[in-house]
Motif scaffolding. Structure first.
Motif, short mmCIF file in Angstrom:
data_model
loop_
_atom_site.label_atom_id
_atom_site.label_comp_id
_atom_site.label_asym_id
_atom_site.label_seq_id
_atom_site.Cartn_x
_atom_site.Cartn_y
_atom_site.Cartn_z
N ARG A 1 0.82 -1.21 0.00
CA ARG A 1 0.00 0.00 0.00
C ARG A 1 0.86 1.27 0.00
O ARG A 1 0.56 2.24 -0.69
CB ARG A 1 -0.92 -0.01 1.22
CG ARG A 1 -1.94 -1.12 1.17
CD ARG A 1 -2.94 -0.92 0.05
NE ARG A 1 -3.64 -2.14 -0.30
CZ ARG A 1 -4.68 -2.19 -1.12
NH1 ARG A 1 -5.10 -1.08 -1.70
NH2 ARG A 1 -5.26 -3.33 -1.41
N ALA B 1 1.01 4.02 -2.90
CA ALA B 1 0.73 5.43 -2.61
C ALA B 1 1.84 6.33 -3.14
O ALA B 1 1.58 7.40 -3.71
CB ALA B 1 0.57 5.62 -1.10
N ILE C 1 -8.22 5.21 -11.65
CA ILE C 1 -9.20 5.65 -10.65
C ILE C 1 -9.86 6.91 -11.18
O ILE C 1 -9.19 7.92 -11.41
CB ILE C 1 -8.53 5.92 -9.29
CG1 ILE C 1 -7.78 4.68 -8.78
CG2 ILE C 1 -9.56 6.38 -8.26
CD1 ILE C 1 -6.96 4.92 -7.54
N PRO D 1 -12.64 9.17 -9.78
CA PRO D 1 -13.51 9.38 -8.60
C PRO D 1 -14.94 9.78 -8.93
O PRO D 1 -15.87 9.40 -8.22
CB PRO D 1 -12.78 10.49 -7.82
CG PRO D 1 -11.36 10.40 -8.28
CD PRO D 1 -11.42 9.97 -9.71
N SER E 1 -16.50 6.27 -10.60
CA SER E 1 -16.52 5.05 -9.81
C SER E 1 -17.59 5.10 -8.73
O SER E 1 -18.01 6.17 -8.29
CB SER E 1 -15.15 4.83 -9.15
OG SER E 1 -14.12 4.80 -10.12
N PRO F 1 -14.79 6.44 -4.40
CA PRO F 1 -13.74 7.35 -4.88
C PRO F 1 -12.39 6.67 -5.08
O PRO F 1 -11.59 7.14 -5.90
CB PRO F 1 -13.67 8.42 -3.77
CG PRO F 1 -14.98 8.35 -3.08
CD PRO F 1 -15.41 6.92 -3.15
N THR F 2 -12.11 5.60 -4.35
CA THR F 2 -10.80 4.94 -4.45
C THR F 2 -10.86 3.66 -5.28
O THR F 2 -9.90 2.91 -5.32
CB THR F 2 -10.27 4.60 -3.05
OG1 THR F 2 -11.23 3.74 -2.38
CG2 THR F 2 -10.06 5.86 -2.23
N GLU F 3 -11.95 3.43 -5.97
CA GLU F 3 -12.12 2.20 -6.76
C GLU F 3 -11.20 2.23 -7.97
O GLU F 3 -11.26 3.13 -8.80
CB GLU F 3 -13.58 2.11 -7.19
CG GLU F 3 -13.95 0.87 -7.96
CD GLU F 3 -15.40 0.93 -8.38
OE1 GLU F 3 -15.69 0.62 -9.55
OE2 GLU F 3 -16.25 1.29 -7.54
N ALA F 4 -10.32 1.23 -8.09
CA ALA F 4 -9.34 1.18 -9.18
C ALA F 4 -9.66 0.03 -10.12
O ALA F 4 -9.99 -1.08 -9.68
CB ALA F 4 -7.93 1.01 -8.61
N ASP G 1 -2.37 4.32 -11.52
CA ASP G 1 -1.41 3.56 -10.72
C ASP G 1 -0.78 2.51 -11.61
O ASP G 1 -1.47 1.65 -12.16
CB ASP G 1 -2.13 2.90 -9.54
CG ASP G 1 -1.23 1.94 -8.77
OD1 ASP G 1 0.00 2.15 -8.80
OD2 ASP G 1 -1.75 0.99 -8.17
#
Length: 608
Positions: free
Chosen positions: A289, A293, A342, A344, A347, A350-353, A407
């Motif tokens: 993680r 990040a 992602i 936001p 999705s 908001p953090t859904e990749a 990412d």
């Protein structure tokens, strides 16, 4: 819970002495150590194999197309032909071909709509067999007193491995070159094996009777039951039918349930002094993680750049069911890699990749100076959920920009510049993988860094309108390829019932170029008058490609090693693998002079 409490009245078969308990604890530590030595040896072996392949690729570099052309211009070159006679000098190549066929091209069904190669099954069943052997060895005629706790030790010590195999940034991928999406099948197998051992531990302990210090009046025992329940629910929800039908729900629930399992597992194992088994798994998860990040911050220039272009994406509907997503970013990637996007505002969370293959290359085809900012392009086929919402946005708003975070990149695509012939086969949106491989080969050939002499680009799509996905960049690539010694044979197969031929963008060729239309293609005279470059080989055909025929023809005329790369539905991948497991690449054919053939199946995003 009541069932566990009720079994506490059962008496154990014997009362172990302190010496028995000490010996049991010592054996458990040794068995855990032996298991990790075995697993480390496997990873070390794969790492050495990868290192040797890298060294050989650097030492034995094939000649570039440019050097071959210059040699041909000076004197006639006689290619080593195939006379059909068996040569023992080709014995190593024949053994390699046999190994590839058995290990990677033969597959067996492992569930509804799912298959696994022999190599994958070997690793899976080999892992399970090793776990069971270590579990049951020296157990006094399978007396449960010996293995009831050993099962928990073996399962708990594997949790860091299970978490690592699921992570996108893990040392196993870095060492072995096996990308994280291919390790995922091993992640599922290892996790389910650990779950089986934990249930064996719980059932054996309960059936032999829980003494007072192990009953459920103690918090650490209740934490154990909580963790096992969460792990079991996570395993059930990860079953393929549930995972495919409710993927977004699976993703969220999996993270939550596994988090509960690891925390509860640590609180359970800490009491008897074995918390060291579990907390490294939390460290592995945290490392992934934190690394992600940091990569997110760098890719999207958080705190570095105030420009909005580094944090937005352009959304464009190019066909009724396909969206082109373009991001301007400052990172590099290898052709064939993928990234997680992602959005936001699109999705559900908001953090859904969501993962997509990058359909562009980081450098331009003309090999001129590059800007630090690069276009990261994704071709996204709309279905349900996230992709459906993205299509609706593009349909309602036209070309627009949305906040976006990327990412990546991830994946370990093959280096095709070492081969003589490259066959790229794609079905539908799988062209997002094969197109950048083609673009990179064109560029590397122009730079004099590729040995590939011929590229066969096969793309099967349902509707002719889908050719718009790549028409512009494909036209540019074929135009650049004409100035090099690289032969590109692009074939587009329209499988729908009504296959009109879409016009491709004109590049202003000369009259001589326009007159080279291949009569196998249904390109009209009108398209030629529009200055449509015919490239001397472009074929737009109606129907499904004969994969076996294409492979047989191209392998039969190749003068060197052949690479076959395929991306698309599992049926397409299986048909390619089956064709390459036939006499086309058999060890006897190789002994008689047939070239070696390497197969790479891109399963990312496909059902397995």
């Amino acid at each position: 819970m009541a069932w566990f409490l009720g079994t506490s009245a059962l008496a154990p078969r014997f009362t172990p002495t302190e010496a028995d308990l000490a010996l049991k604890a010592e054996e458990q530590r040794e068995y855990v150590k032996d298991l990790w030595i075995f697993l480390a040896s496997v990873v070390a072996f794969l790492t050495i194999v990868r290192a040797l392949r890298l060294v050989l690729s650097l030492v034995i570099r094939p000649r570039s197309v440019a050097s071959l052309l210059s040699e041909k211009s000076g004197a006639e070159v006689i290619q080593a032909g195939r006379n059909g006679k068996v040569s023992l000098r080709r014995l190593p190549a024949a053994f390699a071909s046999a190994f590839r066929i058995v290990a990677f091209r033969l597959s067996l069904p492992i569930g509804p709509g799912s298959v696994a190669s022999v190599a994958e099954l070997t690793f899976i069943f080999g892992y399970i067999a090793v776990m069971l052997v270590i579990l049951l060895i020296n157990t006094g005629d399978l007396d449960s007193w010996f293995y009831e706790d050993r099962a928990a030790h073996l399962a708990s010590c594997q949790l860091p491995l299970v978490v690592a195999l699921a992570g996108k940034n893990n040392i196993i991928s870095w060492l072995t070159g096996v990308s994280h999406e291919k390790l995922n099948i091993l992640h599922r197998a290892a996790a389910r094996t650990c779950l089986m051992l934990l249930w064996l531990h719980a059932i054996a302990r309960a059936s032999n009777g829980l003494p007072e210090q192990f009953d459920f009046t103690h918090g650490w025992m209740r934490w154990g039951a909580t963790g096992l329940t969460a792990f079991t629910l996570a395993a059930i929800l990860s079953l393929r039918p549930i995972r495919n039908a409710f993927f977004e729900f699976f993703l969220i629930s999996h993270i939550v349930l596994i988090g509960i399992f690891l925390i509860a597992g640590f609180l359970h194992t800490r009491h008897p002094g074995f918390g060291d088994y579990v907390w490294p798994a939390l460290v592995v998860w945290a490392f992934d993680r934190v690394f992600r990040a940091a990569r997110l911050a760098w890719n999207n220039r958080f705190g570095i750049s105030k420009s909005e272009r580094h944090r937005t994406a352009t959304v464009e509907l190019i066909t009724p069911d396909t969206v082109r997503l373009t991001l301007r970013r400052c990172f590099k990637w290898q052709p064939g890699q993928h990234a997680y996007v992602i959005l936001p505002t699109v999705s559900a969370l908001p953090t859904e990749a969501h993962p997509f293959t990058i359909a562009s290359i980081p450098d331009s085809l003309d090999t001129k100076g590059e800007s630090k900012d690069r276009d990261v392009v994704f071709l996204i086929r709309a279905r349900e959920g996230f992709t459906g919402r993205l299509r609706d946005l593009a349909a309602n708003s036209g070309v627009c920009t949305v906040p976006a975070i990327v990412d990546g990149p991830y994946g370990c695509p093959p280096d095709l510049t070492q081969f003589t012939t490259s066959i790229l086969i794609a079905g539908g949106s799988g062209v997002s993988y094969t197109l950048p491989l083609l673009l990179n080969l064109v560029r590397q050939t122009r730079l004099g860094k590729s040995a590939v002499q011929r590229v066969v680009f096969v793309w099967s799509v349902r509707e002719a309108d889908h050719v718009r996905w790549i028409s512009q960049i494909l036209s540019e690539a074929l135009a650049v390829a004409q100035s090099t010694g690289l032969t590109v044979d692009p074939r587009v197969y329209i499988t729908g019932s009504t296959p009109p031929t879409p016009p491709l963008p004109a590049l202003g060729y000369s009259e001589s170029d326009r007159g080279s239309v291949n009569m196998e293609s249904p390109i009209s005279e009108k398209d030629v008058k529009m200055a449509l470059p015919a490239y001397s080989a472009l074929r737009i055909l109606h129907g499904r490609p004969s994969i076996r025929k294409v492979l047989q023809e191209e392998i039969g005329v190749s003068t060197g090693p052949v690479s076959v790369d395929v991306a698309g539905p599992s049926a397409l991948s299986q048909s390619v693998a089956q064709a390459l497991a036939s006499e086309i690449t058999s060890p006897m054919s190789v002994l008689r002079g047939a070239p070696s053939v390497s197969l790479h199946v891109e399963t990312f995003g496909m059902t397995r």
